[in-house]
Design an enzyme around this catalytic site. Structure first.
Site, PDB file in Angstrom:
ATOM      1  N   GLU A  10      -8.553   2.273  70.901  1.00  0.00           N
ATOM      2  CA  GLU A  10      -8.448   3.002  72.164  1.00  0.00           C
ATOM      3  C   GLU A  10      -7.875   4.369  71.834  1.00  0.00           C
ATOM      4  O   GLU A  10      -7.047   4.499  70.911  1.00  0.00           O
ATOM      5  CB  GLU A  10      -7.568   2.271  73.170  1.00  0.00           C
ATOM      6  CG  GLU A  10      -8.070   0.886  73.573  1.00  0.00           C
ATOM      7  CD  GLU A  10      -9.416   0.877  74.267  1.00  0.00           C
ATOM      8  OE1 GLU A  10      -9.838   1.952  74.770  1.00  0.00           O
ATOM      9  OE2 GLU A  10     -10.065  -0.178  74.288  1.00  0.00           O
ATOM     10  N   HIS A 151     -10.026  -1.681  79.446  1.00  0.00           N
ATOM     11  CA  HIS A 151     -10.299  -1.779  78.016  1.00  0.00           C
ATOM     12  C   HIS A 151      -8.982  -2.048  77.295  1.00  0.00           C
ATOM     13  O   HIS A 151      -7.962  -1.434  77.583  1.00  0.00           O
ATOM     14  CB  HIS A 151     -10.914  -0.473  77.495  1.00  0.00           C
ATOM     15  CG  HIS A 151     -12.321  -0.263  77.944  1.00  0.00           C
ATOM     16  ND1 HIS A 151     -13.373  -0.107  77.071  1.00  0.00           N
ATOM     17  CD2 HIS A 151     -12.850  -0.186  79.186  1.00  0.00           C
ATOM     18  CE1 HIS A 151     -14.486   0.060  77.752  1.00  0.00           C
ATOM     19  NE2 HIS A 151     -14.197   0.015  79.038  1.00  0.00           N
TER      20      HIS A 151
END
Length: 223
Positions: A10, A151
């Site tokens: 990420e 996410h």
């Protein structure tokens, strides 16, 4: 033992070339394409802000990263976990690009691009013209998405590991009729580089297998 590593990142944004940084990285060890239970996971202080638009995607704020290790603090353990195994990711050039940019900041060599296995490319080969993001693939393979509200690198790795098993032939790989499936063949060759060999089976093992198969309804390998 055929070992590979599946990983996900990420980030603060979409481009490492404009100063975006990794804020979370997770990796899962696979042996013969199945998870072993060994994982690597860390939040990372990017030493910069986290734009609100990015936070809306992964749910991670700048405040969540205060006091977390910097990439330089975790790089040795990360590279040790990677070892020399093939590296699997969904849209792998994106994740490779960010890891390479972080390595370059530390004057370390980039990851070998020949180690890259891109599950997005495999999915596009198997399902041309269809949505092939992680959510779409999980729905296609009836993989539970209930925990994926944002996410998350570690959760995404776990989901992708399940998707990868299906993309490379499923848990009973090799038993199907569709032996010409190109995605499975490419991934099989890329990851394992296996050479077929004959394995001797004892009479006792045959009896055990026969007893097991006898408890199954219409097993596909039983004449």
């Amino acid at each position: 033992m055929t070992r590979s590593v599946l990983f996900d990142t990420e980030t603060t944004g979409l481009s490492p070339f404009s100063g975006d940084r990794i804020i979370e990285i997770a990796a899962i060890e696979l042996v013969r394409e199945l998870p072993t239970g060994r994982i690597f996971h860390s939040l990372i202080d990017p030493q910069r802000d986290v734009p609100e638009a990015s936070t809306r995607i992964h749910g991670i704020t700048r405040g969540d990263l205060i006091g977390k290790p910097k990439f330089a603090d975790i790089v040795d353990k990360l590279l040790e976990f990677f070892g020399d195994a093939p590296l699997i990711a969904h849209n792998a050039p994106f994740d490779f690009g960010f890891v390479d940019a972080e390595l370059a900041r530390l004057d370390l060599p980039k990851l070998d691009a020949l180690r890259m296995i891109d599950t997005l490319a495999l999915a596009k080969m198997r399902f041309p013209g269809m949505p092939n993001n992680l959510d779409a693939l999980c729905r296609r393979y009836a993989i539970d998405l209930s925990e994926r509200t944002t996410h998350n690198a570690l959760l995404d790795c776990k989901l992708l590991a399940e998707v990868y098993v299906e993309l490379t032939g499923g848990r009973q790989r090799g038993l199907g009729i569709d032996v010409d499936d190109s995605a499975s063949i490419v991934a099989y060759k890329q990851v394992s580089n296996r050479t077929a060999r004959v394995i001797a089976v004892s009479a006792e093992q045959e009896d055990i297998h026969a007893a097991f198969a006898g408890r199954l309804k219409d097993p596909v390998w039983k004449a």
